[in-house]
Design a protein around this motif. Sequence first.
Motif, PDB file in Angstrom:
ATOM      1  N   PHE A  13       0.821  -1.215   0.000  1.00 50.29           N
ATOM      2  CA  PHE A  13       0.000   0.000   0.000  1.00 50.29           C
ATOM      3  C   PHE A  13       0.853   1.262   0.000  1.00 50.29           C
ATOM      4  O   PHE A  13       0.597   2.212  -0.762  1.00 50.29           O
ATOM      5  N   VAL A  14       1.890   1.302   0.852  1.00 47.48           N
ATOM      6  CA  VAL A  14       2.725   2.500   0.952  1.00 47.48           C
ATOM      7  C   VAL A  14       3.456   2.759  -0.363  1.00 47.48           C
ATOM      8  O   VAL A  14       3.531   3.908  -0.839  1.00 47.48           O
ATOM      9  N   SER A  15       3.993   1.684  -0.985  1.00 52.17           N
ATOM     10  CA  SER A  15       4.695   1.844  -2.255  1.00 52.17           C
ATOM     11  C   SER A  15       3.753   2.367  -3.342  1.00 52.17           C
ATOM     12  O   SER A  15       4.107   3.266  -4.107  1.00 52.17           O
ATOM     13  N   TYR A  28       4.288   1.959 -13.578  1.00 49.11           N
ATOM     14  CA  TYR A  28       4.154   0.519 -13.813  1.00 49.11           C
ATOM     15  C   TYR A  28       4.333  -0.225 -12.499  1.00 49.11           C
ATOM     16  O   TYR A  28       5.171   0.136 -11.674  1.00 49.11           O
ATOM     17  N   THR A  29       3.566  -1.304 -12.316  1.00 45.65           N
ATOM     18  CA  THR A  29       3.684  -2.118 -11.111  1.00 45.65           C
ATOM     19  C   THR A  29       2.970  -3.449 -11.334  1.00 45.65           C
ATOM     20  O   THR A  29       2.574  -3.778 -12.447  1.00 45.65           O
ATOM     21  N   TYR A  30       2.807  -4.222 -10.264  1.00 42.10           N
ATOM     22  CA  TYR A  30       1.907  -5.375 -10.293  1.00 42.10           C
ATOM     23  C   TYR A  30       1.079  -5.396  -9.013  1.00 42.10           C
ATOM     24  O   TYR A  30       1.477  -4.829  -7.988  1.00 42.10           O
ATOM     25  N   PHE A  31      -0.075  -6.022  -9.094  1.00 42.78           N
ATOM     26  CA  PHE A  31      -0.954  -6.195  -7.940  1.00 42.78           C
ATOM     27  C   PHE A  31      -1.140  -7.677  -7.656  1.00 42.78           C
ATOM     28  O   PHE A  31      -1.137  -8.501  -8.573  1.00 42.78           O
ATOM     29  N   TYR A  32      -1.298  -8.001  -6.366  1.00 36.61           N
ATOM     30  CA  TYR A  32      -1.684  -9.358  -6.000  1.00 36.61           C
ATOM     31  C   TYR A  32      -3.173  -9.527  -6.243  1.00 36.61           C
ATOM     32  O   TYR A  32      -3.986  -8.716  -5.774  1.00 36.61           O
ATOM     33  N   LYS A  33      -3.531 -10.568  -6.952  1.00 39.63           N
ATOM     34  CA  LYS A  33      -4.938 -10.790  -7.262  1.00 39.63           C
ATOM     35  C   LYS A  33      -5.768 -11.041  -6.006  1.00 39.63           C
ATOM     36  O   LYS A  33      -6.984 -10.824  -5.981  1.00 39.63           O
ATOM     37  N   TYR A  39      -5.679  -3.025  -5.499  1.00 40.97           N
ATOM     38  CA  TYR A  39      -5.988  -2.992  -6.932  1.00 40.97           C
ATOM     39  C   TYR A  39      -7.038  -1.925  -7.243  1.00 40.97           C
ATOM     40  O   TYR A  39      -6.860  -1.083  -8.131  1.00 40.97           O
ATOM     41  N   TYR A  40      -8.130  -1.919  -6.500  1.00 41.69           N
ATOM     42  CA  TYR A  40      -9.205  -0.967  -6.775  1.00 41.69           C
ATOM     43  C   TYR A  40      -8.828   0.463  -6.390  1.00 41.69           C
ATOM     44  O   TYR A  40      -9.297   1.426  -7.006  1.00 41.69           O
ATOM     45  N   LEU A  41      -7.980   0.613  -5.400  1.00 38.90           N
ATOM     46  CA  LEU A  41      -7.551   1.951  -4.990  1.00 38.90           C
ATOM     47  C   LEU A  41      -6.608   2.599  -5.995  1.00 38.90           C
ATOM     48  O   LEU A  41      -6.654   3.817  -6.219  1.00 38.90           O
ATOM     49  N   LEU A  50      -1.574  -8.640 -12.991  1.00 40.72           N
ATOM     50  CA  LEU A  50      -2.079  -9.233 -11.753  1.00 40.72           C
ATOM     51  C   LEU A  50      -1.305 -10.502 -11.439  1.00 40.72           C
ATOM     52  O   LEU A  50      -1.279 -11.440 -12.246  1.00 40.72           O
ATOM     53  N   ASP A  51      -0.677 -10.533 -10.282  1.00 43.46           N
ATOM     54  CA  ASP A  51       0.026 -11.729  -9.836  1.00 43.46           C
ATOM     55  C   ASP A  51      -0.999 -12.716  -9.278  1.00 43.46           C
ATOM     56  O   ASP A  51      -1.795 -12.380  -8.407  1.00 43.46           O
ATOM     57  N   GLN A  52      -0.974 -13.940  -9.795  1.00 36.87           N
ATOM     58  CA  GLN A  52      -1.972 -14.934  -9.416  1.00 36.87           C
ATOM     59  C   GLN A  52      -1.710 -15.541  -8.032  1.00 36.87           C
ATOM     60  O   GLN A  52      -2.584 -16.196  -7.473  1.00 36.87           O
TER      61      GLN A  52
END
Length: 265
Positions: A13-15, A28-33, A39-41, A50-52
């Motif tokens: 969240f902080v990053s 650019y980044t990735y989110f944990y699914k 993700y929504y924020l 999205l990382d599975q």
Amino acid sequence: YNFDRIYVFSPNFVSYLLGSLINSKQRYTYFYKTKLVNYYLFKSKYKFFLDQFDKVYEEEYIYSNVRINHELVQNLLVLREDKDINLNLDLENITNEDLRNIRPFLCSPSLNMELFDILFFDKNLFFNNKDSIDFLRKLLNEIGIYIKNRNLRFAFITNREWNLDNVKILRASIPEVLYLVSNAKVVISFDGGFVHIASAFNVPIICLFSNRYFYFDSYRWAPLSDVSYVIKLDIFDENLNSWDFSNLDYFNVFYQIKYYLEKLI
């Protein structure tokens, strides 16, 4: 500053928040699914994948023999989202040898300070109550006696105000850490940034991971030095909810470290 691109690695969240506040044409980044709140924020702020996988489902991965990506691969996948970057790497089938060939590197400053053969880095998060501190002091004392008998130099890098008979206690700045690690024969560290600094200098590593999410973490953040060893520390209770050092034998951990040190030096 105004940037053309920002890449957010090892996201949380902080990053995400800090990255979204920096002026940049593209991020650019990735989110944990499994963590869709982040993700929504922040999804409107980034290009992403999205990382599975997520460590909370570690047991499922063990039973199904799921491959866990190293964090370096995760970061390269973020870069791949930038279509102006041509990685020319098969990231879905990358091997450990491939990872070592593309590991990050660092430059070390030249400083005038005492050097040590073996460095042990502290992790205050783990050792902050009586049982854990007692465990750490006993472990360091055993390692210190063993290394002294081998006529080698040993230092414990920490911000604690400690005085141990057989161990040199050092407080070190980041430039000093780089200089010390780049000239060391072995680094002993709990998982974290110092492991990756040692990997960047290709210094042999003995890395200690906790038993909580051990399978996931020891793959995701594995050391990348040509020679490295991993030790599992059973420092969480049987439910993996809280630290419990009461049944952890410091001499057993010392024996494992000693075993690997004798392979390395």
